[in-house]
Design an enzyme around this catalytic site. Structure first.
Site, PDB file in Angstrom:
ATOM      1  N   GLY A   1       2.838  -1.021   4.010  1.00  0.00           N
ATOM      2  CA  GLY A   1       2.222  -1.869   3.005  1.00  0.00           C
ATOM      3  C   GLY A   1       2.256  -3.318   3.444  1.00  0.00           C
ATOM      4  CB  ALA A   2       0.295  -5.689   4.828  1.00  0.00           C
TER       5      ALA A   2
ATOM      6  N   GLY B   1       2.166 -12.199   2.745  1.00  0.00           N
ATOM      7  CA  GLY B   1       3.420 -12.620   3.348  1.00  0.00           C
ATOM      8  C   GLY B   1       4.568 -11.636   3.228  1.00  0.00           C
TER       9      GLY B   1
ATOM     10  CB  SER C   1      -0.962   0.005   1.192  1.00  0.00           C
ATOM     11  OG  SER C   1      -2.018  -0.900   0.958  1.00  0.00           O
TER      12      SER C   1
ATOM     13  N   GLY D   1       4.249   9.062   6.414  1.00  0.00           N
ATOM     14  CA  GLY D   1       4.692   7.757   5.952  1.00  0.00           C
ATOM     15  C   GLY D   1       3.556   6.916   5.455  1.00  0.00           C
ATOM     16  CG  HIS D   2       0.961   4.534   3.148  1.00  0.00           C
ATOM     17  ND1 HIS D   2       0.479   3.243   3.194  1.00  0.00           N
ATOM     18  CD2 HIS D   2      -0.105   5.320   2.872  1.00  0.00           C
ATOM     19  CE1 HIS D   2      -0.822   3.257   2.950  1.00  0.00           C
ATOM     20  NE2 HIS D   2      -1.209   4.509   2.748  1.00  0.00           N
TER      21      HIS D   2
END
Length: 454
Positions: A302-303, A306, A61, A299-300
């Site tokens: 991401g997932a 896995g 993301s 910020g950000h």
């Protein structure tokens, strides 16, 4: 201040081992220069191929900030208006209600305040029209809150933004990223498609079910239709090249202007408050906003399947950190890595992760028991003699990745708030119960507003 820039390759390996990390790559930008690059572990437990600093990982993301950057570039050019209804650009758009169809704007999508049920993952094929086909299905997407009523993280909204970009530029999303961002930034190891990623040393994700050993996930990435929500693959160095654009007023190192300084500032300005401040204090236009030790942080994270990626920028200190990982106790690992770097290079203490209250506040379990549901997730809160547990069940097209429910005991955090530990992780994840202005009871978890349905 201890100079750790030459020892981080060893330090990253030590921390990765401590947190059971399969593979990781790290880069740190400070005062305009990359001062740390390090890698540890392997790309894939089945092959044993080592991670290097040029290994590609999915940044998930964090892709959304790249999309938001492209949106703001078009705002600068007068092509887009943040407060124009999306339907004025996509006349065929149909959402669940007429009010939502007519009222949702670009700003709503950028700030996750549209109310569209955001985790609707649908495979619409591998063709260049996959985003267009996905958007056509949003007429059936549920609404989790009234337009603008709260902030609920929305992947679907960013896929819809991707379609807006395609329509107003006439360029398909993947090619638009290459043409307007990757090439001007001089990126050579940043891609959006798996057939491009295969040209490089590329990481595979790893997960564990019910405490079993980590193993390679059965599926490498999400479906192509989710591209604008999270399909960029890159290296930490190249993610920080993108971050530097936002530290340098929207101009690349070669002097190419991608954003105006005004749009860079607007993206980092608070647009919406969150129902709780455990994960972040607010949201900008694409950026997640927080504070560490009183210091602003944009910020950000991401997932994907896995894999996890983390990007934090401390503009006042000219500091940006990017860490990518592919399995293990990734969030606690991130806290250890970012915490040390923030102290050493900025003298800042990273925001502490939430922990169970030392003196738990009294609560009535009946206030929270019930079923909370949105696309992709069903959460049942159950009472076992005064101890609450959350039962997570995956639904939808990705349910086969987690076929069995996960049960997590809930520990009191504060009034109407609890924390849980996800299996295999040492850190705690907050869950906050709250009501919308219309009285709807919701659970706020993973920055998503999940309505109570039973």
């Amino acid at each position: 201040m201890t100079d750790r820039t030459t020892s981080w390759p060893d330090r990253l390996a030590d921390l990765a081992n401590e947190h059971g990390i399969v593979g990781a790559s790290l880069a740190v930008l400070h005062r305009g220069e990359i001062v740390v690059e390090a890698a540890a572990g392997v790309t894939n437990l089945a092959t044993g191929v080592e991670v290097t600093t040029e290994t590609l990982f999915q940044i998930g993301s964090i892709t959304k900030v790249w999309v938001a950057t492209m949106v703001m570039a078009l705002v600068d050019e007068g092509v887009l208006d943040l407060d124009a209804p999306v339907v004025s650009m996509l006349p065929a758009l149909r959402l669940k209600t007429d009010e939502l169809t007519a009222g949702v704007t670009i700003r709503h999508l950028l700030t996750h305040t549209s109310g569209i049920d955001g985790d609707l993952f649908i495979d619409t094929g591998r063709g260049d029209d996959c985003v267009e086909k996905y958007v056509a299905l949003l007429a059936d997407a549920a609404v989790v809150h009234p337009l603008g009523a709260t902030m609920s993280y929305c992947n679907a909204g960013y896929i819809l933004l991707g379609r807006v970009l395609e329509v107003v530029t006439g360029v398909q999303w993947d090619e638009l990223m290459r043409e307007r961002l990757f090439r001007p930034l001089g990126l050579t190891h940043t891609v959006t498609l798996p057939e491009e990623a295969l040209l490089f040393r590329t990481a595979a994700g790893h997960e564990s079910q019910h405490g079993e050993p980590l193993k390679v996930v059965p599926r490498w990435s999400l479906m192509r239709s989710t591209g604008p929500a999270g399909l960029i693959c890159s290296t930490p160095r190249e993610v920080l090249t993108f971050a530097k654009l936002h530290l340098d007023g929207g101009t690349t190192a070669e002097g190419i202007k991608i954003l105006s300084p005004e749009s860079v500032a607007a993206m980092q300005r608070r647009q919406v408050e969150l129902p709780d401040h455990y994960r972040a204090t607010g949201w900008g236009l694409g950026w997640m906003l927080d504070e560490w030790d009183g210091t602003p942080v944009v910020g950000h994270n991401g997932a994907t399947i896995g894999q996890n990626a983390f990007l934090s920028i401390l503009p006042e200190h000219g500091l940006a950190i990017c860490l990518v990982t592919n399995g293990g106790d990734m969030r606690t690992f991130r806290g250890a890595v970012f915490g040390e770097i923030a102290r050493e290079l900025a003298g800042v203490t990273m925001k502490a992760a939430p922990m169970p209250a030392a003196e738990p506040p009294p609560f009535d379990p009946a206030d929270f028991v019930g079923v909370y549901e949105k696309a992709g997730t069903r959460i049942e809160i159950v009472d076992n003699e005064g101890v609450l547990s959350a039962v997570f069940t995956s639904t939808g097209e990705l349910a086969d990745l987690s076929p069995d429910p996960e049960i997590c005991e809930m520990r009191p955090l504060g009034p109407d708030a609890f924390v849980i530990q996800w299996p295999g992780e040492a850190g705690w994840m907050p869950m906050t119960f709250y009501q919308l202005p219309d009285g709807t009871s919701c659970l706020y978890c993973s920055v998503r507003s999940i309505p109570k349905v039973g």
